[in-house]
Design a protein around this motif. Sequence first.
Motif, PDB file in Angstrom:
ATOM      1  N   MET A  74     -48.167 -43.266  11.779  1.00 43.12           N
ATOM      2  CA  MET A  74     -47.010 -42.497  12.167  1.00 43.12           C
ATOM      3  C   MET A  74     -47.359 -41.101  11.196  1.00 43.12           C
ATOM      4  O   MET A  74     -47.606 -41.180   9.996  1.00 43.12           O
ATOM      5  CB  MET A  74     -45.886 -43.124  11.596  1.00 43.12           C
ATOM      6  N   VAL A  75     -47.522 -40.033  11.993  1.00 42.36           N
ATOM      7  CA  VAL A  75     -47.837 -38.796  11.313  1.00 42.36           C
ATOM      8  C   VAL A  75     -46.229 -37.824  11.063  1.00 42.36           C
ATOM      9  O   VAL A  75     -45.714 -37.843  12.143  1.00 42.36           O
ATOM     10  CB  VAL A  75     -48.821 -37.933  12.088  1.00 42.36           C
ATOM     11  N   LEU A  76     -46.032 -37.508  10.025  1.00 40.20           N
ATOM     12  CA  LEU A  76     -44.712 -36.858   9.609  1.00 40.20           C
ATOM     13  C   LEU A  76     -45.195 -35.432   9.091  1.00 40.20           C
ATOM     14  O   LEU A  76     -45.933 -35.289   8.216  1.00 40.20           O
ATOM     15  CB  LEU A  76     -43.834 -37.498   8.822  1.00 40.20           C
ATOM     16  N   ASP A  77     -44.448 -34.404   9.577  1.00 34.68           N
ATOM     17  CA  ASP A  77     -44.635 -33.211   8.885  1.00 34.68           C
ATOM     18  C   ASP A  77     -42.969 -32.691   8.726  1.00 34.68           C
ATOM     19  O   ASP A  77     -42.025 -33.117   8.866  1.00 34.68           O
ATOM     20  CB  ASP A  77     -45.434 -32.210   9.524  1.00 34.68           C
ATOM     21  N   PRO A 125     -44.554 -22.900   8.494  1.00 34.43           N
ATOM     22  CA  PRO A 125     -42.830 -23.245   9.030  1.00 34.43           C
ATOM     23  C   PRO A 125     -41.849 -23.196   8.143  1.00 34.43           C
ATOM     24  O   PRO A 125     -40.767 -23.232   8.602  1.00 34.43           O
ATOM     25  CB  PRO A 125     -43.364 -24.689   9.385  1.00 34.43           C
ATOM     26  N   LEU A 126     -42.033 -22.941   6.822  1.00 36.87           N
ATOM     27  CA  LEU A 126     -40.893 -22.978   5.852  1.00 36.87           C
ATOM     28  C   LEU A 126     -40.931 -21.574   5.191  1.00 36.87           C
ATOM     29  O   LEU A 126     -40.154 -21.258   4.342  1.00 36.87           O
ATOM     30  CB  LEU A 126     -40.935 -23.855   4.873  1.00 36.87           C
ATOM     31  N   GLN A 127     -41.735 -20.358   5.433  1.00 39.03           N
ATOM     32  CA  GLN A 127     -41.673 -19.317   4.854  1.00 39.03           C
ATOM     33  C   GLN A 127     -40.573 -18.196   5.240  1.00 39.03           C
ATOM     34  O   GLN A 127     -40.178 -17.689   4.457  1.00 39.03           O
ATOM     35  CB  GLN A 127     -43.124 -18.396   5.034  1.00 39.03           C
ATOM     36  N   GLY A 128     -39.883 -18.581   6.308  1.00 36.51           N
ATOM     37  CA  GLY A 128     -38.923 -17.534   6.939  1.00 36.51           C
ATOM     38  C   GLY A 128     -39.464 -16.385   6.954  1.00 36.51           C
ATOM     39  O   GLY A 128     -40.411 -15.654   7.378  1.00 36.51           O
ATOM     40  N   VAL A 138     -42.122 -23.949  -1.151  1.00 31.02           N
ATOM     41  CA  VAL A 138     -40.930 -24.961  -0.564  1.00 31.02           C
ATOM     42  C   VAL A 138     -41.225 -26.251  -0.260  1.00 31.02           C
ATOM     43  O   VAL A 138     -40.846 -27.314  -0.561  1.00 31.02           O
ATOM     44  CB  VAL A 138     -40.100 -23.940   0.416  1.00 31.02           C
ATOM     45  N   GLU A 139     -42.239 -26.282   0.494  1.00 33.66           N
ATOM     46  CA  GLU A 139     -42.803 -27.447   1.121  1.00 33.66           C
ATOM     47  C   GLU A 139     -43.304 -28.416  -0.040  1.00 33.66           C
ATOM     48  O   GLU A 139     -43.232 -29.510   0.075  1.00 33.66           O
ATOM     49  CB  GLU A 139     -43.921 -27.381   2.077  1.00 33.66           C
ATOM     50  N   ARG A 140     -43.936 -27.868  -1.090  1.00 36.09           N
ATOM     51  CA  ARG A 140     -44.368 -28.772  -2.177  1.00 36.09           C
ATOM     52  C   ARG A 140     -43.197 -29.437  -2.882  1.00 36.09           C
ATOM     53  O   ARG A 140     -43.211 -30.743  -3.130  1.00 36.09           O
ATOM     54  CB  ARG A 140     -44.918 -27.839  -3.092  1.00 36.09           C
ATOM     55  N   ALA A 141     -42.098 -28.697  -2.993  1.00 33.65           N
ATOM     56  CA  ALA A 141     -40.889 -29.202  -3.705  1.00 33.65           C
ATOM     57  C   ALA A 141     -40.261 -30.294  -2.872  1.00 33.65           C
ATOM     58  O   ALA A 141     -39.919 -31.537  -3.201  1.00 33.65           O
ATOM     59  CB  ALA A 141     -39.893 -28.142  -3.779  1.00 33.65           C
TER      60      ALA A 141
END
Length: 302
Positions: A74-77, A125-128, A138-141
């Motif tokens: 199962m691959v999650l992102d 995808p999270l840089q806005g 943000v993703e690391r956190a």
Amino acid sequence: MPTNAETALGRPAPAEAETTLVVVTGLSGGGRSTVARALENVGYYVVDNLPQALMLDMAELAFKAGGAARRTAMVLDVRSRAFSTDLAGAIRELRERGFQPRVVFVDADDEVLIRRFESVRRSHPLQGDGRLADGIAVERALLEEARDQADVIIDTSHLNVNQLRRRVEELFGGEDSRRLRITVLSFGFKYGLPPDADFVMDARFLPNPYWVPELREHTGREEAVSAYVLGQEGADAFVAGYADLVNATTAGFEREGKRYLTVAVGCTGGKHRSVAIAEELAARLRRSGIAANAQHRDLGRE
């Protein structure tokens, strides 16, 4: 089905434990897609971008389906987090129900991730409205707890695609799953070339058994035709030369991640010469330790 108390004591349910689960997560740009393809190469059923909230349902479905589904990845992102942000809780729930998931976390240095995103001209995808570095931070956190729970952490900063694939195959695939498998395919030129052929051999330089009345109705799989074809001048050198060629390239193809190779052998109709040559070549390759089998595309069409 065991009770929750039994699983809580660390004794996995025997039935569920037979289902091999791999959970792949990690940083965007870290190489999740390559890991997923490598797992498919070694026989896993891969579910991409699965919402975390559905992990237990997917595991139970894999268990009930049996067969090939018993090995599921199962691959999650970050897109999966639209449904739930509790990946650690989802993994704990799997373990409480008797499953034994292995968690793979792909990571890479920030500078490497930035170069990868810039090379494909994609935003994180999270840089806005911020920078690539902001999205990565943000993703690391968000994934810190998942990284702490991982059974395997793969830093892909200095790995190319083939090196990463080999690493995954070493971890999750047996030796047989990483071996190149060769199909020696006979065919008739009058029916067209096989579109999936990697090598094409032309056996039409050999005398055609079709013109030998007692052999005409027989095929290259039969001893009389095979002996006639392989006994012709140049036949043995022809087969030996291609066997040497395949042997010389096998290791390289395996290093490059190729798992299936098709060597096509053609004659006029695909009944006599190509069939005999394909059978002999496949046998020689097997004797040299290569996984090879002979198939005959046009046998029976005449």
